[in-house]
Enzyme design. Structure first.
Site, PDB file in Angstrom:
ATOM      1  N   SER A  81      15.387  19.345 -27.113  1.00  0.00           N
ATOM      2  CA  SER A  81      16.617  20.137 -27.148  1.00  0.00           C
ATOM      3  C   SER A  81      16.348  21.637 -27.066  1.00  0.00           C
ATOM      4  O   SER A  81      17.186  22.388 -26.563  1.00  0.00           O
ATOM      5  CB  SER A  81      17.406  19.818 -28.417  1.00  0.00           C
ATOM      6  OG  SER A  81      16.646  20.116 -29.575  1.00  0.00           O
TER       7      SER A  81
ATOM      8  N   ASP B 146      14.329  21.457 -35.267  1.00  0.00           N
ATOM      9  CA  ASP B 146      13.262  20.629 -34.712  1.00  0.00           C
ATOM     10  C   ASP B 146      12.847  21.218 -33.366  1.00  0.00           C
ATOM     11  O   ASP B 146      13.678  21.345 -32.460  1.00  0.00           O
ATOM     12  CB  ASP B 146      13.783  19.193 -34.538  1.00  0.00           C
ATOM     13  CG  ASP B 146      12.746  18.270 -33.910  1.00  0.00           C
ATOM     14  OD1 ASP B 146      11.578  18.672 -33.820  1.00  0.00           O
ATOM     15  OD2 ASP B 146      13.120  17.160 -33.503  1.00  0.00           O
TER      16      ASP B 146
ATOM     17  N   ASP C 142      10.029  20.700 -30.258  1.00  0.00           N
ATOM     18  CA  ASP C 142       9.022  19.784 -29.697  1.00  0.00           C
ATOM     19  C   ASP C 142       8.168  20.543 -28.691  1.00  0.00           C
ATOM     20  O   ASP C 142       8.701  21.167 -27.762  1.00  0.00           O
ATOM     21  CB  ASP C 142       9.706  18.608 -28.999  1.00  0.00           C
ATOM     22  CG  ASP C 142      10.520  17.764 -29.971  1.00  0.00           C
ATOM     23  OD1 ASP C 142       9.926  17.224 -30.905  1.00  0.00           O
ATOM     24  OD2 ASP C 142      11.748  17.664 -29.799  1.00  0.00           O
TER      25      ASP C 142
ATOM     26  N   ASN D 117       3.464   8.550 -35.849  1.00  0.00           N
ATOM     27  CA  ASN D 117       3.017   7.700 -34.744  1.00  0.00           C
ATOM     28  C   ASN D 117       3.041   8.414 -33.406  1.00  0.00           C
ATOM     29  O   ASN D 117       2.147   8.251 -32.577  1.00  0.00           O
ATOM     30  CB  ASN D 117       3.886   6.434 -34.652  1.00  0.00           C
ATOM     31  CG  ASN D 117       3.349   5.300 -35.489  1.00  0.00           C
ATOM     32  OD1 ASN D 117       2.139   5.198 -35.713  1.00  0.00           O
ATOM     33  ND2 ASN D 117       4.230   4.455 -35.976  1.00  0.00           N
TER      34      ASN D 117
ATOM     35  N   ASP E 245       7.109  19.668 -33.787  1.00  0.00           N
ATOM     36  CA  ASP E 245       6.482  18.386 -33.480  1.00  0.00           C
ATOM     37  C   ASP E 245       5.571  18.539 -32.266  1.00  0.00           C
ATOM     38  O   ASP E 245       5.964  19.132 -31.254  1.00  0.00           O
ATOM     39  CB  ASP E 245       7.542  17.322 -33.188  1.00  0.00           C
ATOM     40  CG  ASP E 245       8.196  16.804 -34.451  1.00  0.00           C
ATOM     41  OD1 ASP E 245       7.617  16.984 -35.535  1.00  0.00           O
ATOM     42  OD2 ASP E 245       9.301  16.225 -34.367  1.00  0.00           O
TER      43      ASP E 245
END
Length: 321
Positions: free
Chosen positions: A56, A71, A73, A115, A129
């Site tokens: 995003s 958040d 990425d 993960n 992240d």
């Protein structure tokens, strides 16, 4: 009928990521990149990775969360494995450990090794992240700790969405942000779809008939999404690896999402059908929460309403005053 486009615009200003916050997130991301480059060069003596933003933040659809973390990425692309056959690559667990060690101590909170990525957590309510890839052939592979090296191409998805916006207009981005604002307010113990799923659904079913009315564009897009999911509860990623994203959901999760969409449509229709703007705004507040503004009529408007609704008064002369 009451159009609340101006109130939607005000709400959008509230949830839109400011340029100052974007710059803060960008600086944090770049500082992490430098830590990883230094670790690969000095500690591992390996070719430094390349980095590509995704999600995003790169689509410019991030919103200010009500009570949670921003958040970001940032894909880490391992250059030194590109020339090797996949069977000779390091394991996903090993490459995750490299990134964990590279960012360890960067913030006061230890990194989380998930993960699909390594997460760096900042105290200022945001995290970065770091999914890890190797670009081999036409598409990259993602280092997934439990599933191995799997197909994934986030850059393709970002390009696809930006192309959708180019052809359909910036209102699409606002509709995505409104959907995320609704999710942020309504999500409870039963989770709603990810921002990525909502973004793809909005782009696939965007209704462009109301370019100057964000409230109608929003609710008609939601109606189109609900109609499609009622007919076939399925959503395929529009780019490689063309995977199905939602048809393996449990019946409980499916019904929860469909019921919440149905409630959203009903409340939106009721708000638009209102003749009084204050009442309409209150209905939108039940959709988005208190960050959505309640309309207050100007004094002149309130007086006009009072005059128009006041009963006739009989004067001493026996005629209506």
């Amino acid at each position: 009928m009451t159009i609340c486009h101006d109130l939607f615009t005000e709400y959008h200003t509230t949830i839109y990521l400011t340029s100052d916050k974007k710059e803060e997130l960008r600086k944090s991301r770049n500082a992490i990149r430098e830590k990883i480059r230094k670790y690969f060069k000095d500690e591992l003596q390996l070719t430094v990775p390349k980095f590509y933003g995704q999600g995003s933040y790169m689509m410019n659809t991030t919103i200010v969360p009500i009570d949670g973390e921003y958040d970001v990425d940032d894909g880490v692309y391992l250059e030194h494995l590109k020339s090797k056959d996949e069977e000779d690559w390091s394991t996903p667990t090993k490459v995750h450990n490299w990134i964990v060690n590279a960012v360890k101590g960067h913030t006061s909170t230890p990194p989380e090794d998930k993960n699909t990525c390594v997460r760096v957590i900042y105290k200022a309510n945001y995290h970065v992240d770091l999914p890890i890839y190797v670009m081999k052939g036409d598409h990259p592979k993602l280092a997934h700790k439990s599933e191995g090296w799997i197909d994934s191409d986030p850059k393709k998805l970002t390009k696809w969405f930006n192309d959708e916006v180019s052809s359909k207009g910036d209102q699409l981005k606002r509709v995505v942000r409104y959907l995320k604002g609704w999710k942020d307010f309504k999500e409870g113990d039963t989770k709603l779809p990810s921002g990525m799923v909502l973004t793809i659904l909005a782009a696939n079913h965007f209704v462009s008939d109301h370019p100057n009315d964000d409230d109608k564009a929003f609710i008609e897009t939601v109606r189109a999404i609900k109609k499609e999911l009622d007919e076939s509860f399925s959503l395929v990623r529009p780019v490689f690896p063309d995977e199905e994203l939602i048809n393996d959901w449990s019946e409980t999760k499916k019904n929860n999402f469909l019921n919440k969409l149905d409630s959203l449509i009903k409340k939106g229709d009721q708000a638009i059908a209102e003749s009084d703007k204050t009442s309409a705004s209150k209905k939108w507040i039940t959709v988005f929460g208190s960050r959505f503004p309640e309309y207050e009529a100007p004094d002149s408007e309130a007086k006009a309403v009072f005059k128009s609704t006041a009963p006739a008064i009989l004067g001493n002369h026996g005629r209506s005053a």
